[in-house]
Design an enzyme around this catalytic site. Structure first.
Site, mmCIF file in Angstrom:
data_model
loop_
_atom_site.group_PDB
_atom_site.id
_atom_site.type_symbol
_atom_site.label_atom_id
_atom_site.label_comp_id
_atom_site.label_asym_id
_atom_site.label_seq_id
_atom_site.Cartn_x
_atom_site.Cartn_y
_atom_site.Cartn_z
ATOM 1 N N ASN A 1 4.102 74.266 28.018
ATOM 2 C CA ASN A 1 2.923 75.099 27.791
ATOM 3 C C ASN A 1 3.233 76.480 28.353
ATOM 4 O O ASN A 1 3.586 76.613 29.519
ATOM 5 C CB ASN A 1 1.700 74.510 28.496
ATOM 6 C CG ASN A 1 1.317 73.157 27.941
ATOM 7 O OD1 ASN A 1 1.427 72.917 26.750
ATOM 8 N ND2 ASN A 1 0.877 72.269 28.805
ATOM 9 N N ILE B 1 0.437 63.985 38.209
ATOM 10 C CA ILE B 1 -0.673 63.331 38.917
ATOM 11 C C ILE B 1 -1.846 63.010 37.987
ATOM 12 O O ILE B 1 -2.747 62.273 38.370
ATOM 13 C CB ILE B 1 -1.172 64.157 40.121
ATOM 14 C CG1 ILE B 1 -1.693 65.521 39.684
ATOM 15 C CG2 ILE B 1 -0.079 64.295 41.176
ATOM 16 C CD1 ILE B 1 -2.446 66.270 40.770
ATOM 17 N N GLN C 1 -1.298 76.199 29.982
ATOM 18 C CA GLN C 1 -0.537 76.295 31.221
ATOM 19 C C GLN C 1 -1.492 76.585 32.368
ATOM 20 O O GLN C 1 -2.286 77.534 32.305
ATOM 21 C CB GLN C 1 0.535 77.386 31.138
ATOM 22 C CG GLN C 1 1.427 77.429 32.366
ATOM 23 C CD GLN C 1 2.559 78.444 32.265
ATOM 24 O OE1 GLN C 1 2.654 79.205 31.307
ATOM 25 N NE2 GLN C 1 3.409 78.454 33.275
ATOM 26 N N HIS D 1 7.546 74.386 33.591
ATOM 27 C CA HIS D 1 7.742 72.943 33.694
ATOM 28 C C HIS D 1 7.703 72.322 32.307
ATOM 29 O O HIS D 1 6.944 72.734 31.447
ATOM 30 C CB HIS D 1 6.710 72.290 34.612
ATOM 31 C CG HIS D 1 5.276 72.609 34.284
ATOM 32 N ND1 HIS D 1 4.706 73.848 34.545
ATOM 33 C CD2 HIS D 1 4.303 71.858 33.724
ATOM 34 C CE1 HIS D 1 3.435 73.823 34.168
ATOM 35 N NE2 HIS D 1 3.173 72.629 33.658
ATOM 36 N N HIS E 1 7.005 68.893 30.242
ATOM 37 C CA HIS E 1 6.341 67.596 30.286
ATOM 38 C C HIS E 1 7.166 66.631 29.432
ATOM 39 O O HIS E 1 7.398 66.902 28.252
ATOM 40 C CB HIS E 1 4.940 67.677 29.671
ATOM 41 C CG HIS E 1 3.992 68.579 30.380
ATOM 42 N ND1 HIS E 1 3.015 68.109 31.228
ATOM 43 C CD2 HIS E 1 3.854 69.931 30.357
ATOM 44 C CE1 HIS E 1 2.314 69.124 31.694
ATOM 45 N NE2 HIS E 1 2.804 70.245 31.175
#
Length: 117
Positions: A90, A36, A97, A103, A105
């Site tokens: 991260n 986002i 993070q 997750h 990226h």
């Protein structure tokens, strides 16, 4: 408990469908969705559906799921037609993070400088 959905986790809520996301890929074990707050023309997050705090916890607990996340990162790059891309995990607040669900990226679509950050 590791691997179990967490009620207070943003990404677990995305996996459950209670928070919307722009999903670009989904497999039995992973979900990939657009960030986002993109930092590049292509900025997609790839997460395991199972909850693990960070990349180190995931790698220690489930190497096969770790491989699934990496495989899906490549699939995202292929679908986005990226001939080069950066893959970032991260791990820890000092590394940036902010969501405590591992997750990756996938960043691309422009030149990426080194060192990052």
């Amino acid at each position: 408990m590791a691997g179990e959905p967490q009620d207070d986790c943003l990404f677990c809520k995305i996996v459950a469908g209670t928070i919307p996301a722009t999903v670009v890929r989904e497999t039995e074990t992973t979900v990939a969705f657009r960030d986002i707050n993109p930092q590049a023309p292509t900025h997609v997050l790839v997460i395991p559906k199972a909850h693990y705090r960070d990349a180190a916890a995931l790698a220690a607990a489930d190497p096969a799921l770790t491989a699934d996340v990496l495989s899906e990162a490549q699939a995202v790059a292929d679908e986005e037609k990226l001939d080069s891309f950066r893959l970032v995990f991260n791990t820890g607040s000092g590394a940036g993070q902010t969501v405590w669900h591992v997750h990756a990226h996938v960043l691309g679509g422009r030149g990426l400088e080194w060192p990052p950050g």
